[in-house]
Design a protein around this motif. Structure first.
Motif, PDB file in Angstrom:
ATOM      1  N   ARG A 153     -24.917 -21.583   5.751  1.00 15.63           N
ATOM      2  CA  ARG A 153     -23.992 -22.463   5.354  1.00 15.63           C
ATOM      3  C   ARG A 153     -22.304 -22.032   5.770  1.00 15.63           C
ATOM      4  O   ARG A 153     -21.405 -22.547   5.229  1.00 15.63           O
ATOM      5  N   LEU A 154     -22.246 -20.870   6.145  1.00 15.38           N
ATOM      6  CA  LEU A 154     -21.120 -20.320   6.857  1.00 15.38           C
ATOM      7  C   LEU A 154     -21.280 -19.186   7.824  1.00 15.38           C
ATOM      8  O   LEU A 154     -22.434 -18.708   7.970  1.00 15.38           O
ATOM      9  N   ARG A 155     -20.312 -18.916   8.630  1.00 13.47           N
ATOM     10  CA  ARG A 155     -20.631 -17.745   9.630  1.00 13.47           C
ATOM     11  C   ARG A 155     -19.553 -16.773   9.428  1.00 13.47           C
ATOM     12  O   ARG A 155     -18.414 -17.142   8.886  1.00 13.47           O
ATOM     13  N   LEU A 156     -19.865 -15.550   9.858  1.00 16.97           N
ATOM     14  CA  LEU A 156     -18.796 -14.656   9.539  1.00 16.97           C
ATOM     15  C   LEU A 156     -17.381 -15.093  10.261  1.00 16.97           C
ATOM     16  O   LEU A 156     -16.503 -14.443  10.057  1.00 16.97           O
ATOM     17  N   ASN A 157     -17.582 -15.547  11.481  1.00 15.24           N
ATOM     18  CA  ASN A 157     -16.517 -16.128  12.444  1.00 15.24           C
ATOM     19  C   ASN A 157     -15.772 -17.280  11.921  1.00 15.24           C
ATOM     20  O   ASN A 157     -15.050 -17.815  12.572  1.00 15.24           O
ATOM     21  N   SER A 158     -16.375 -18.157  10.523  1.00 17.72           N
ATOM     22  CA  SER A 158     -15.681 -19.196  10.245  1.00 17.72           C
ATOM     23  C   SER A 158     -14.454 -18.685   9.919  1.00 17.72           C
ATOM     24  O   SER A 158     -14.135 -18.043   9.074  1.00 17.72           O
ATOM     25  N   LYS A 159     -13.516 -19.839  10.238  1.00 18.08           N
ATOM     26  CA  LYS A 159     -12.118 -19.865   9.688  1.00 18.08           C
ATOM     27  C   LYS A 159     -11.863 -20.144   8.240  1.00 18.08           C
ATOM     28  O   LYS A 159     -12.717 -21.138   7.700  1.00 18.08           O
ATOM     29  N   VAL A 160     -11.000 -19.658   7.636  1.00 15.96           N
ATOM     30  CA  VAL A 160     -10.923 -19.667   6.202  1.00 15.96           C
ATOM     31  C   VAL A 160     -10.028 -20.726   5.904  1.00 15.96           C
ATOM     32  O   VAL A 160     -10.423 -21.491   4.856  1.00 15.96           O
ATOM     33  N   PHE A 161      -8.926 -20.852   6.647  1.00 16.99           N
ATOM     34  CA  PHE A 161      -7.756 -21.948   6.268  1.00 16.99           C
ATOM     35  C   PHE A 161      -7.715 -23.016   7.290  1.00 16.99           C
ATOM     36  O   PHE A 161      -8.319 -22.803   8.506  1.00 16.99           O
ATOM     37  N   GLY A 162      -7.013 -23.992   7.054  1.00 12.00           N
ATOM     38  CA  GLY A 162      -6.508 -25.058   7.925  1.00 12.00           C
ATOM     39  C   GLY A 162      -7.509 -26.229   7.751  1.00 12.00           C
ATOM     40  O   GLY A 162      -8.478 -26.163   7.045  1.00 12.00           O
ATOM     41  N   PRO A 163      -7.270 -27.519   8.338  1.00 14.87           N
ATOM     42  CA  PRO A 163      -8.272 -28.619   8.493  1.00 14.87           C
ATOM     43  C   PRO A 163      -9.750 -28.363   8.668  1.00 14.87           C
ATOM     44  O   PRO A 163     -10.586 -29.013   8.129  1.00 14.87           O
ATOM     45  N   ASP A 164     -10.139 -27.291   9.543  1.00 10.89           N
ATOM     46  CA  ASP A 164     -11.536 -27.285   9.916  1.00 10.89           C
ATOM     47  C   ASP A 164     -12.129 -25.762   9.140  1.00 10.89           C
ATOM     48  O   ASP A 164     -13.032 -25.397   9.695  1.00 10.89           O
ATOM     49  N   GLY A 165     -10.957 -25.416   8.349  1.00 10.67           N
ATOM     50  CA  GLY A 165     -11.499 -24.286   7.669  1.00 10.67           C
ATOM     51  C   GLY A 165     -12.340 -24.363   6.454  1.00 10.67           C
ATOM     52  O   GLY A 165     -12.485 -25.447   5.899  1.00 10.67           O
ATOM     53  N   LEU A 166     -13.045 -23.294   5.785  1.00  9.49           N
ATOM     54  CA  LEU A 166     -13.615 -23.427   4.518  1.00  9.49           C
ATOM     55  C   LEU A 166     -12.764 -23.682   3.363  1.00  9.49           C
ATOM     56  O   LEU A 166     -13.366 -24.795   2.496  1.00  9.49           O
ATOM     57  N   LEU A 167     -11.608 -23.158   3.308  1.00  4.86           N
ATOM     58  CA  LEU A 167     -10.716 -23.628   2.267  1.00  4.86           C
ATOM     59  C   LEU A 167      -9.719 -24.797   2.763  1.00  4.86           C
ATOM     60  O   LEU A 167      -8.412 -24.320   3.079  1.00  4.86           O
ATOM     61  N   ASN A 168      -9.856 -26.008   3.055  1.00  2.00           N
ATOM     62  CA  ASN A 168      -9.112 -26.735   3.849  1.00  2.00           C
ATOM     63  C   ASN A 168      -8.644 -27.837   3.079  1.00  2.00           C
ATOM     64  O   ASN A 168      -7.992 -28.676   3.450  1.00  2.00           O
TER      65      ASN A 168
END
Length: 442
Positions: A139-154
């Motif tokens: 459901r996520l990866r350690l290298n998943s981006k947190v912010f931005g349009p493609d981030g988790l907290l988008n």
């Protein structure tokens, strides 16, 4: 009778005697192993949800441990600690669980193994384990981006608040390792709520989502991954990540998907005031009696430990309460030992406990040293937590209901206490498993 027949008969007798002797010693060996839970076979035990209800101080009374009681009580007296809970495991067996001093002086309640306490930053270990569960589920990866349009907290509110574009490079792993770039130049945003209310002219304390927008408008102290700064805010963000990815409340998800599967039943979200305390929660005592201004900007003067900070608002950074034995159970469920079923994979455990000489802190844990010892501390004005898990499979957990003037430096004193207790009494601790379901007739 022929000599040949006599030889055959003697051979049969000798063989039978040897087989019987081996059988007797094998049965004795197996019986001994049943009496020593720290050496039990590789069998995942069925979780007994009532194990914590059975724990009493008397269950951990044992010959030769009265001097250990005295040493702990002397430690409490030296540092003016009202109460402490101690839990010890060995190879995934709970062998000791006892409370010392008072859980609530005013009500005359002694500390017991069933009492729960704020665990401060040891909550970060819980959050890190929850993140690894989500990684394993894809459901996520350690290298998943947190912010931005493609981030988790988008959310657009977060994206629009960002002024320093380096924030778009922050990953989940950066937050886990305190490498997200968040500084403390304006103070710790999780503890300076009053200042933020005044600075932003807010009607009351901001929600964690509102606080995130405020902090995202600041400049980072360093580029993500290029430095280290201990960050409570980073772990609060991980709590928001968990909520966004799962679509569930942080407390609810972690309880249902991490704690209960691990056999931990005495974890509760922390509250801010004595009147709102959880069942079996202790009374907290600060290092001084000096009143402080209430965190929410009301202007009221309150006890530092009750209203001085928004402890519940720390969520995954420091907002959990638990018993010492429940904390020990969580470690047992994430340590690769198979006797208590592990709730995350060996690969995830390796990620949380990897030793890196140049890194100041691990994922979730405070310290992983070269010998393989894992350490997690936690400090608030109301409590101190220490978890030390040793390479030989022994784990010690200490929780106090009192803050000490030394602050986080007090963890050194707690570490020294554990070192002394292990040297003097580890061999005396009884062989048994207080987590196990009682046998009929017990």
């Amino acid at each position: 009778m022929k000599r040949k027949d006599i030889k055959i008969g003697l051979a049969i007798i000798y063989t039978t005697a040897i087989v019987c002797t081996v059988a007797v010693f094998s049965l004795a060996y197996l019986k001994q192993r049943q009496l020593a839970p720290e050496e039990k076979e590789t069998v995942v035990e069925t979780i007994d949800p009532e194990w914590s209800e059975r724990l009493t101080n008397e269950l951990s009374d044992a010959p030769g441990l009265d001097r250990m009681d005295h040493d702990i009580e002397r430690f409490l007296g030296k540092w003016n600690i009202k109460g402490m809970s101690v839990a010890v495991t060995r190879n995934d067996s709970l062998i000791y669980a006892k409370g010392y001093g008072m859980a609530d002086v005013e009500e005359g309640r002694p500390m017991t193994p069933q009492n729960i306490m704020r665990m401060a930053s040891a909550s970060k270990l819980v959050t890190a384990i929850a993140i690894m569960r989500l990684v394993e589920e894809g459901r996520l990866r350690l290298n998943s981006k947190v912010f931005g349009p493609d981030g988790l907290l988008n959310d657009s509110a977060y994206t629009n608040a960002i002024k320093d574009t380096r924030l778009f490079d922050v990953t989940v792993d950066h937050l886990l390792q305190h490498k997200g770039g968040f500084g403390l130049g304006a103070g710790d945003p999780m503890f300076n709520t009053k200042d933020i209310i005044a600075l932003k002219n807010l009607p009351g304390p901001p929600s964690n989502e509102e606080l995130t927008e405020i902090v995202l408008g600041r400049k980072l102290a360093f580029s993500p991954g290029k430095g280290f700064r201990y960050s409570n805010f980073g772990y609060m963000l991980l709590s928001l990540v968990i909520e966004k990815v799962t679509g569930r409340d942080y407390w609810e998800f972690v309880t249902d998907e991490v704690l209960h599967p691990a056999g931990c039943y005495r974890f509760r979200p922390a509250t801010n005031y004595y009147a709102d305390r959880n069942d079996d929660e202790v009374h907290y005592y600060g290092p001084d009696n000096v009143p402080v201004e209430e965190y929410n900007g009301s202007g009221r003067m309150v006890e530092r430990v009750y209203g001085g900070s928004n402890v519940n608002g720390l969520v995954g950074a420091g907002g959990w309460c638990a018993s010492a034995s429940d904390l020990a159970r969580l470690v047992a469920a994430t340590d690769k030992y198979p006797y208590v079923g592990n709730i995350i994979s060996d690969e995830s455990i390796d990620s949380l406990t990897a030793y890196a000489k140049d890194d100041k802190i691990s994922r979730g844990w405070s310290e992983i040293n070269e010998t393989g010892k894992w350490k997690r501390t936690g400090t608030l004005s109301s409590t101190h937590t220490l978890i030390e898990r040793f390479p030989n499979g022994e784990c010690w957990v200490l929780l106090t209901n009192s803050g000490v003037y030394k602050g986080h430096h007090f963890s050194r004193e707690m570490t020294d206490l554990v070192s002394d207790l292990r040297a003097r009494y580890s061999a005396t601790l009884p062989r048994r498993d207080l987590w196990a379901r009682p046998q009929s007739g017990e």
